[in-house]
Design a protein around this motif. Structure first.
Motif, PDB file in Angstrom:
ATOM      1  N   VAL A  75      42.257  39.615  44.582  1.00 50.24           N
ATOM      2  CA  VAL A  75      42.374  38.644  43.503  1.00 50.24           C
ATOM      3  C   VAL A  75      42.317  39.362  42.160  1.00 50.24           C
ATOM      4  O   VAL A  75      41.750  40.449  42.044  1.00 50.24           O
ATOM      5  CB  VAL A  75      41.262  37.571  43.581  1.00 50.24           C
ATOM      6  CG1 VAL A  75      41.415  36.732  44.836  1.00 50.24           C
ATOM      7  CG2 VAL A  75      39.884  38.217  43.546  1.00 50.24           C
ATOM      8  N   GLU A  76      42.892  38.743  41.148  1.00 50.93           N
ATOM      9  CA  GLU A  76      42.901  39.344  39.818  1.00 50.93           C
ATOM     10  C   GLU A  76      42.623  38.276  38.767  1.00 50.93           C
ATOM     11  O   GLU A  76      43.162  37.165  38.821  1.00 50.93           O
ATOM     12  CB  GLU A  76      44.251  40.002  39.521  1.00 50.93           C
ATOM     13  CG  GLU A  76      44.301  40.681  38.149  1.00 50.93           C
ATOM     14  CD  GLU A  76      45.606  41.408  37.898  1.00 50.93           C
ATOM     15  OE1 GLU A  76      45.692  42.173  36.921  1.00 50.93           O
ATOM     16  OE2 GLU A  76      46.563  41.209  38.695  1.00 50.93           O
ATOM     17  N   GLU A  77      41.771  38.624  37.806  1.00 52.32           N
ATOM     18  CA  GLU A  77      41.467  37.730  36.699  1.00 52.32           C
ATOM     19  C   GLU A  77      41.092  38.566  35.484  1.00 52.32           C
ATOM     20  O   GLU A  77      40.224  39.447  35.575  1.00 52.32           O
ATOM     21  CB  GLU A  77      40.321  36.775  37.055  1.00 52.32           C
ATOM     22  CG  GLU A  77      40.063  35.729  35.991  1.00 52.32           C
ATOM     23  CD  GLU A  77      39.018  34.712  36.425  1.00 52.32           C
ATOM     24  OE1 GLU A  77      39.270  33.505  36.276  1.00 52.32           O
ATOM     25  OE2 GLU A  77      37.945  35.136  36.940  1.00 52.32           O
ATOM     26  N   ASN A  78      41.776  38.324  34.382  1.00 48.87           N
ATOM     27  CA  ASN A  78      41.513  39.047  33.134  1.00 48.87           C
ATOM     28  C   ASN A  78      41.591  40.560  33.316  1.00 48.87           C
ATOM     29  O   ASN A  78      40.771  41.313  32.773  1.00 48.87           O
ATOM     30  CB  ASN A  78      40.147  38.656  32.573  1.00 48.87           C
ATOM     31  CG  ASN A  78      40.063  37.175  32.229  1.00 48.87           C
ATOM     32  OD1 ASN A  78      41.053  36.575  31.800  1.00 48.87           O
ATOM     33  ND2 ASN A  78      38.895  36.585  32.438  1.00 48.87           N
ATOM     34  N   ASP A 120      44.418  29.808  45.938  1.00 50.19           N
ATOM     35  CA  ASP A 120      43.929  30.187  44.612  1.00 50.19           C
ATOM     36  C   ASP A 120      45.015  30.971  43.878  1.00 50.19           C
ATOM     37  O   ASP A 120      45.577  31.922  44.442  1.00 50.19           O
ATOM     38  CB  ASP A 120      42.655  31.035  44.736  1.00 50.19           C
ATOM     39  CG  ASP A 120      41.874  31.109  43.438  1.00 50.19           C
ATOM     40  OD1 ASP A 120      42.403  31.698  42.459  1.00 50.19           O
ATOM     41  OD2 ASP A 120      40.732  30.613  43.389  1.00 50.19           O
ATOM     42  N   SER A 121      45.281  30.597  42.646  1.00 52.05           N
ATOM     43  CA  SER A 121      46.340  31.254  41.883  1.00 52.05           C
ATOM     44  C   SER A 121      46.005  32.693  41.523  1.00 52.05           C
ATOM     45  O   SER A 121      46.881  33.456  41.110  1.00 52.05           O
ATOM     46  CB  SER A 121      46.626  30.456  40.602  1.00 52.05           C
ATOM     47  OG  SER A 121      45.453  30.401  39.785  1.00 52.05           O
ATOM     48  N   ARG A 122      44.737  33.069  41.683  1.00 51.65           N
ATOM     49  CA  ARG A 122      44.337  34.435  41.353  1.00 51.65           C
ATOM     50  C   ARG A 122      44.644  35.437  42.469  1.00 51.65           C
ATOM     51  O   ARG A 122      44.475  36.641  42.287  1.00 51.65           O
ATOM     52  CB  ARG A 122      42.837  34.471  41.024  1.00 51.65           C
ATOM     53  CG  ARG A 122      42.487  33.795  39.722  1.00 51.65           C
ATOM     54  CD  ARG A 122      40.991  33.602  39.565  1.00 51.65           C
ATOM     55  NE  ARG A 122      40.484  32.570  40.473  1.00 51.65           N
ATOM     56  CZ  ARG A 122      39.204  32.168  40.498  1.00 51.65           C
ATOM     57  NH1 ARG A 122      38.322  32.727  39.677  1.00 51.65           N
ATOM     58  NH2 ARG A 122      38.823  31.220  41.331  1.00 51.65           N
ATOM     59  N   ARG A 128      40.507  43.417  39.195  1.00 52.93           N
ATOM     60  CA  ARG A 128      40.885  43.141  40.581  1.00 52.93           C
ATOM     61  C   ARG A 128      39.717  43.419  41.526  1.00 52.93           C
ATOM     62  O   ARG A 128      39.015  44.416  41.376  1.00 52.93           O
ATOM     63  CB  ARG A 128      42.080  44.009  40.992  1.00 52.93           C
ATOM     64  CG  ARG A 128      43.399  43.594  40.372  1.00 52.93           C
ATOM     65  CD  ARG A 128      44.571  44.276  41.056  1.00 52.93           C
ATOM     66  NE  ARG A 128      45.848  43.735  40.604  1.00 52.93           N
ATOM     67  CZ  ARG A 128      46.989  43.877  41.268  1.00 52.93           C
ATOM     68  NH1 ARG A 128      47.009  44.549  42.425  1.00 52.93           N
ATOM     69  NH2 ARG A 128      48.106  43.361  40.803  1.00 52.93           N
TER      70      ARG A 128
END
Length: 474
Positions: free
Chosen positions: A187-190, A145-147, A193
């Protein structure tokens, strides 16, 4: 890794007859005592943020000499296993015996039980192989996963070898391997974390944990939990019904109930369950065991650290309190038999009653029907840290994976949920026991009086009515 010779202290470090004579001198006029000798070797390798962060190897050995008279125990330990050190230890241990007058307790029963192998798990793979495996875990997680922004992975293995000399002249030995693989993912999104972790092990070879099929599944699970938490909304607070998932959520059972069923707390009447033997302390259908005899499990022991064979002990049967976990001293003082629960962290610590693998047996309810009974509550399947007061059983546990449940339907994941209550009340508020009991993956450590020992937990899906849930949602 070069092969290491077996731990034979009475062949290489001190004469057995001399040691026995000194032990008998220490326990003359006492009720019990033993000479506990140990060698422990361990290694830990941690890979973090794309590189090997730590690689440690530790080795220790020593002895602990104990003399018990009544409620008092004299204990002396040393890293030097020699006649000279033993003689000094005798002087210290005998301070607890005083004028004597005790009657030496019967020796533990012998056993031929063998619950795990005795091979050194650290020798299962060379150092470069372990490092390469950690690197592969890191790369695999990032490719999933790219996150994924950070990956931590740890491989740990150890071998504990013990020899227990009893005053009767018997020597009880045990070789205890332990392995573990853990993976943690962030993971991180917008700009948000979240993390997730998975792992496990047991008294097994390291080979299985290093197999790609195993560590890939473990890594996927860590990522799954992290992504679930990425979507989580703040948990709401209130008194509500709580469905607990099977397996690791048994840690709540271990802490909130298990410690209260250890012999020393009940003998001293400091447990919430003291004086309740034979009484209904839990809902009908609730049966709880402590079982140190399950092969290869993290909490299993062939013999405890006093030489008593491990046991499969029923603590609660159909809701009725029927047994406590006992070491030799508390069992004698309470007029019952030892149950194989006398455990210690190392030779530098005296034994005390401790859990092994503590779990609740399955019931008749289907797991999906249990969740369907929840009208407005949560479904908790993962737990992190917690706090428990043994004297009243009050607990606070944080959930690492939990979901809203409305009208029997599992909804959004929630974060920040804590379960608050007390063990005695929670036991009576169990409304349904699932048919899906399973044990945890092998990650438990238990602390008591400054000592840590490996343990196991387990349970089926449960429905507990009216638990207090802490949260931050309005």
């Amino acid at each position: 890794m070069a092969e290491t010779t077996s731990f034979r202290p009475f062949e290489t470090l001190v004469d057995q007859d001399t040691a026995l004579g000194l032990l008998r001198e220490a326990v003359a006029g006492a009720d019990d005592g033993e000479l506990f000798l140990e060698r422990r070797r361990s290694e830990v390798m941690s890979f973090d943020d794309g590189r090997l962060r730590t690689a440690s190897y530790d080795a220790s050995e020593g002895f602990g000499l104990r003399a018990v008279r009544g409620e008092t125990a004299g204990y002396a330990h040393s890293t030097e296993i020699s006649e000279r050190s033993l003689r000094r230890a005798v002087e210290t241990a005998r301070l607890a015996v005083g004028a004597g007058g005790g009657t030496l307790a019967d020796a533990p029963q012998a056993t031929n039980l063998k619950l795990y192998g005795d091979a050194d798990p650290m020798a299962d793979a060379e150092f470069p192989v372990k490092v390469e495996t950690l690197s592969e875990i890191d790369a695999f997680a990032r490719a999933l996963d790219s996150r994924v922004v950070q990956v931590s992975a740890t491989i740990a293995a150890s071998l504990q070898e013990v020899a227990i000399l009893r005053p009767e002249g018997h020597v009880v030995t045990d070789i205890r391997p332990m392995t573990r693989l853990n993976v943690s993912v962030i993971v991180e999104e917008n700009g948000r974390r979240e993390s997730g972790g998975a792992g496990g092990g047991g008294r097994t070879r390291l080979t299985g944990l290093l197999d790609p099929s195993h560590w890939q599944d473990t890594t996927r699970e860590a990522l799954r939990i992290a992504l679930v938490n990425l979507e989580a909304v703040p948990a709401k607070a209130g008194v509500m019904d709580v469905a607990l998932g099977p397996g690791w959520p048994g840690i709540l059972l271990h802490e909130a109930i298990g410690h209260g069923l250890e012999g020393d707390f009940n003998r001293k009447k400091s447990s919430a369950f003291a004086g309740l033997m034979g009484q209904q302390i839990a809902a009908k259908g609730v049966t709880v065991l402590d079982d140190g005899t399950i092969p290869d499990r993290r909490g299993s022991i062939t013999v405890d650290d006093e030489g008593t064979p491990s046991g499969k002990n029923v603590l609660i049967e159909d809701g009725v309190l029927v047994g406590y976990m006992q070491d030799r001293q508390n069992a004698r003082l309470m007029g019952v038999k030892p149950t194989g629960n006398g455990r210690r962290e190392s030779y530098a610590h005296a034994p005390m009653p401790r859990m092994t693998n503590t779990y609740m047996l399955s019931g008749d309810a289907k797991p999906e029907e249990i969740v369907a009974e929840v009208k407005d509550g949560i479904y908790a399947v993962g737990f992190g840290g917690g706090q428990v007061d043994i004297t009243n059983g009050k607990f606070v546990f944080s959930c690492t994976e939990a979901y809203e449940v409305k009208n029997g339907k599992v909804g959004r994941p929630v974060k920040g949920a804590t379960l608050i209550g007390d063990g005695a009340t929670a036991l009576k508020q169990i409304r349904a026991v699932g048919s899906d009991m399973k044990l945890d993956p092998g990650i438990g450590n238990c602390g008591k009086a400054g000592q840590w020992v490996p343990v196991g937990v387990g349970q089926p899906t449960l429905l507990i009515g009216g638990l207090t849930v802490g949260g931050s949602a309005a």
